[in-house]
Design a protein around this motif. Sequence first.
Motif, short mmCIF file in Angstrom:
data_model
loop_
_atom_site.label_atom_id
_atom_site.label_comp_id
_atom_site.label_asym_id
_atom_site.label_seq_id
_atom_site.Cartn_x
_atom_site.Cartn_y
_atom_site.Cartn_z
N ILE A 22 24.30 -55.54 -21.70
CA ILE A 22 23.20 -55.55 -21.32
C ILE A 22 22.08 -56.61 -21.30
O ILE A 22 22.22 -57.57 -22.45
N VAL A 23 22.19 -56.72 -20.49
CA VAL A 23 21.15 -58.36 -20.17
C VAL A 23 20.30 -57.94 -19.33
O VAL A 23 19.78 -57.31 -17.76
N LEU A 24 18.80 -58.10 -19.46
CA LEU A 24 17.91 -57.54 -19.03
C LEU A 24 16.79 -58.64 -18.69
O LEU A 24 16.37 -59.73 -19.59
N LYS A 25 16.44 -59.62 -17.25
CA LYS A 25 15.57 -60.52 -17.23
C LYS A 25 14.31 -59.56 -16.77
O LYS A 25 14.59 -58.91 -15.77
N ASP A 26 13.49 -60.58 -16.65
CA ASP A 26 12.10 -60.02 -15.87
C ASP A 26 12.27 -60.73 -14.10
O ASP A 26 13.86 -61.27 -14.01
N ALA A 27 11.64 -60.41 -13.23
CA ALA A 27 11.28 -61.29 -12.44
C ALA A 27 11.50 -62.83 -11.58
O ALA A 27 11.43 -63.02 -10.98
N ASP A 28 11.00 -63.35 -13.37
CA ASP A 28 11.35 -64.98 -12.85
C ASP A 28 12.70 -65.30 -13.53
O ASP A 28 12.74 -66.45 -14.14
N GLY A 29 13.58 -64.48 -14.25
CA GLY A 29 14.72 -64.27 -14.86
C GLY A 29 14.58 -64.77 -16.64
O GLY A 29 15.46 -65.27 -16.54
N LYS A 30 13.21 -64.65 -17.21
CA LYS A 30 13.24 -64.79 -18.45
C LYS A 30 14.09 -63.58 -18.80
O LYS A 30 13.77 -62.08 -18.59
N GLU A 31 14.95 -63.80 -19.76
CA GLU A 31 16.08 -62.79 -20.41
C GLU A 31 14.66 -61.81 -21.32
O GLU A 31 15.11 -63.25 -22.82
N TRP A 32 14.94 -60.79 -22.16
CA TRP A 32 14.47 -60.42 -22.82
C TRP A 32 15.51 -60.59 -24.21
O TRP A 32 16.84 -60.28 -23.48
N ASP A 33 15.65 -60.60 -25.71
CA ASP A 33 16.81 -60.71 -26.59
C ASP A 33 17.02 -59.41 -26.59
O ASP A 33 15.87 -58.53 -27.68
N LEU A 34 18.22 -58.83 -26.72
CA LEU A 34 18.35 -57.35 -27.38
C LEU A 34 19.60 -57.63 -28.29
O LEU A 34 20.31 -56.62 -28.22
N THR A 35 19.44 -58.58 -28.89
CA THR A 35 20.69 -59.08 -30.26
C THR A 35 20.41 -57.63 -31.30
O THR A 35 19.46 -57.32 -31.43
N GLY A 36 21.49 -57.13 -31.35
CA GLY A 36 21.85 -56.06 -32.33
C GLY A 36 21.55 -54.65 -31.89
O GLY A 36 21.53 -53.60 -32.63
N LYS A 37 20.91 -54.47 -30.69
CA LYS A 37 20.87 -53.29 -29.85
C LYS A 37 21.82 -52.88 -29.25
O LYS A 37 21.46 -53.65 -27.22
N PRO A 38 22.93 -52.06 -29.26
CA PRO A 38 24.33 -51.82 -28.19
C PRO A 38 23.40 -50.63 -27.06
O PRO A 38 24.21 -50.25 -26.24
N ALA A 39 22.12 -50.30 -27.12
CA ALA A 39 21.29 -49.27 -26.25
C ALA A 39 20.02 -49.31 -25.88
O ALA A 39 19.45 -50.26 -27.36
#
Length: 74
Positions: A22-39
């Motif tokens: 999963i790559v999750l970004k906001d409207a400005d392209g800033k990415e949430w750190d989802l390290t270690g989150k398979p879901a």
Amino acid sequence: MSEEAVKITVRPNGPLRVEGHIVLKDADGKEWDLTGKPAISLCRCGASEKRPFCDGSHNRVGFQCAARPEAVLT
């Protein structure tokens, strides 16, 4: 190396459950750190205090949505 497809499950009266790479970004392209989150679970009801993530508020507000697959409108 091929990556497995992302799986999104629409939970009845609840969130969208997203599994896979999963790559999750906001409207400005800033990415949430989802390290270690398979879901993750994404809010559909709009009441979560941790948006875009679900915090279980759908239960408190009585969110109702039993979406089923139908033809996609374009």
